[in-house]
Design an enzyme around this catalytic site. Structure first.
Site, mmCIF file in Angstrom:
data_model
loop_
_atom_site.group_PDB
_atom_site.id
_atom_site.type_symbol
_atom_site.label_atom_id
_atom_site.label_comp_id
_atom_site.label_asym_id
_atom_site.label_seq_id
_atom_site.Cartn_x
_atom_site.Cartn_y
_atom_site.Cartn_z
ATOM 1 C CD GLU A 156 30.640 39.149 28.066
ATOM 2 O OE1 GLU A 156 29.911 38.581 28.868
ATOM 3 O OE2 GLU A 156 31.592 39.865 28.399
ATOM 4 C CB SER A 188 21.579 42.060 30.837
ATOM 5 O OG SER A 188 22.245 43.272 31.137
ATOM 6 C CG ASN A 230 33.393 38.252 34.932
ATOM 7 O OD1 ASN A 230 34.205 38.295 35.846
ATOM 8 N ND2 ASN A 230 33.322 39.187 33.993
ATOM 9 C CD1 TRP A 231 31.182 35.171 40.663
ATOM 10 C CD2 TRP A 231 32.437 35.010 42.514
ATOM 11 N NE1 TRP A 231 30.718 34.100 41.391
ATOM 12 C CE2 TRP A 231 31.467 33.977 42.531
ATOM 13 C CE3 TRP A 231 33.332 35.096 43.568
ATOM 14 C CZ2 TRP A 231 31.380 33.043 43.572
ATOM 15 C CZ3 TRP A 231 33.252 34.172 44.607
ATOM 16 C CH2 TRP A 231 32.280 33.164 44.616
ATOM 17 C CE LYS A 232 30.805 41.990 35.250
ATOM 18 N NZ LYS A 232 30.326 43.005 34.368
ATOM 19 C CG HIS A 256 34.895 41.482 30.537
ATOM 20 N ND1 HIS A 256 34.383 42.747 30.696
ATOM 21 C CD2 HIS A 256 33.901 40.631 30.849
ATOM 22 C CE1 HIS A 256 33.120 42.662 31.096
ATOM 23 N NE2 HIS A 256 32.798 41.378 31.205
ATOM 24 N N GLY A 302 27.648 37.894 34.449
ATOM 25 C CA GLY A 302 28.278 38.737 35.459
ATOM 26 C C GLY A 302 27.429 38.819 36.710
ATOM 27 N N GLY A 303 26.616 39.857 36.793
ATOM 28 C CA GLY A 303 25.842 40.143 38.002
ATOM 29 C C GLY A 303 25.078 38.940 38.546
ATOM 30 C CD GLU A 309 33.034 45.024 33.259
ATOM 31 O OE1 GLU A 309 33.653 44.273 34.029
ATOM 32 O OE2 GLU A 309 31.790 45.041 33.173
ATOM 33 N N GLY A 340 25.747 44.510 32.192
ATOM 34 C CA GLY A 340 25.396 45.170 33.447
ATOM 35 C C GLY A 340 24.337 46.241 33.306
HETATM 36 C C1 PEP Z 1 29.999 40.097 32.091
HETATM 37 O O1 PEP Z 1 30.570 40.624 33.027
HETATM 38 O O2 PEP Z 1 30.653 39.429 31.280
HETATM 39 C C2 PEP Z 1 28.549 40.250 31.977
HETATM 40 C C3 PEP Z 1 27.955 39.700 30.957
HETATM 41 O O3 PEP Z 1 27.926 40.969 32.962
HETATM 42 P P1 PEP Z 1 26.336 41.019 33.229
HETATM 43 O O4 PEP Z 1 25.819 39.597 33.172
HETATM 44 O O5 PEP Z 1 26.206 41.603 34.604
HETATM 45 O O6 PEP Z 1 25.734 41.860 32.157
#
Ligand code: PEP
Length: 250
Positions: free
Chosen positions: A163, A209, A9-11, A93, A230-231, A95, A169
């Site tokens: 999640e 994470s 997920n590049w957000k 998500h 994500g990251g 967010e 993050g």
């Molecule tokens: C996400 O955006 O779904 C996520 C899990 O982010 P991260 O891996 O950065 O915690």
């Protein structure tokens, strides 16, 4: 057995200059045992799908509107994502739930639109830290699960991403036992509600994470069928070893 899934997920990150990540990822994993999905911002879906054509990498969206078309300035529909070359859409998500006030019902309507467009719905659920500390994790996750999943969910069209909000993050990751407990609960309740095939077949991703250093340990947990990342999906050097770790389990 359903293939494991490594979804990135590049957000709200990435411009055309970053699309070469897709070719580099595909070159590093020409025949992955798991499915590999990249969900760039909507502006890049079409060009990302062109980059990924002929490779095992699939492209997804990060959200969509519940309706097919209409007067909804700034939104895009599942049909439009399919037209741009997406095969899946992340929905609900945390967010989006926090930034845009998305409720379970909104997410469910979006998921129905995604299935109607013949795409895969990746539905995110997860508790906040306050909810975990209050001992409400399983209740919250179950409420989100049945409030957000479409009634037509099957192993083929739906993926659930657990999640924990506090792990996204932040570098904080639940213990293996905590992940195992939630995934086992989701698996059991899916089976109770949707029947044995969906119960065992719907893929359950862990997200929050996930990094090259913890992916192997997380993928070894029962009922973890992959990750929503994500990251660490923004750098091929980080996402590639996560895919390899999942391939080790596949
Ligand atoms: C996400 O955006 O779904 C996520 C899990 O982010 P991260 O891996 O950065 O915690």
């Amino acid at each position: 057995m359903t293939r494991k899934l490594a979804a990135g997920n590049w957000k709200m990150n990435g411009t055309a200059a970053d699309l070469d990540r897709i070719a580099r990822l595909a070159a590093a994993h020409p025949e992955p045992a798991c499915e590999v999905l990249i969900c760039p911002p909507a502006t890049l879906v079409s060009r990302a799908a062109e980059q990924a054509a002929g490779t095992p990498v699939k492209i997804g969206g990060q959200d969509c509107h519940p309706e097919t078309s209409g007067a909804h300035t700034g939104d895009h529909s599942a049909v439009m994502l399919a037209d741009a070359g997406a095969t899946a859409v992340i929905l609900g998500h945390s967010e989006r739930r926090a930034d845009h006030g998305e409720t379970n019902l909104t997410v469910q309507r979006k998921a129905e639109a995604v299935l109607a467009a013949d795409l895969t719905a990746i539905v995110c659920i997860g508790e906040t830290l306050d909810q975990r500390e209050a001992g409400r994790t399983l209740d919250i996750v179950e409420e989100q699960l049945f409030g957000s999943l479409p009634e037509a969910a099957t192993a083929e069209n739906t993926v659930v991403a657990y999640e924990p909000v506090w792990a996204i993050g932040t570098g904080k990751v639940p213990t293996n036992d905590q992940i195992a407990e939630v995934h086992s609960h989701i698996r059991t309740r899916l089976g109770d509600h949707y029947g044995a095939a969906a119960g065992t077949g719907i893929r359950l991703l862990y997200g929050g994470s996930v990094k090259p250093g913890n992916a192997g340990e997380i993928f070894a947990i029962d009922n973890v069928d992959g990750a929503l990342v994500g990251g660490a999906s923004l750098r091929v050097e980080d996402f590639s070893p996560i895919i390899s770790a999942l391939d080790g389990k596949a």
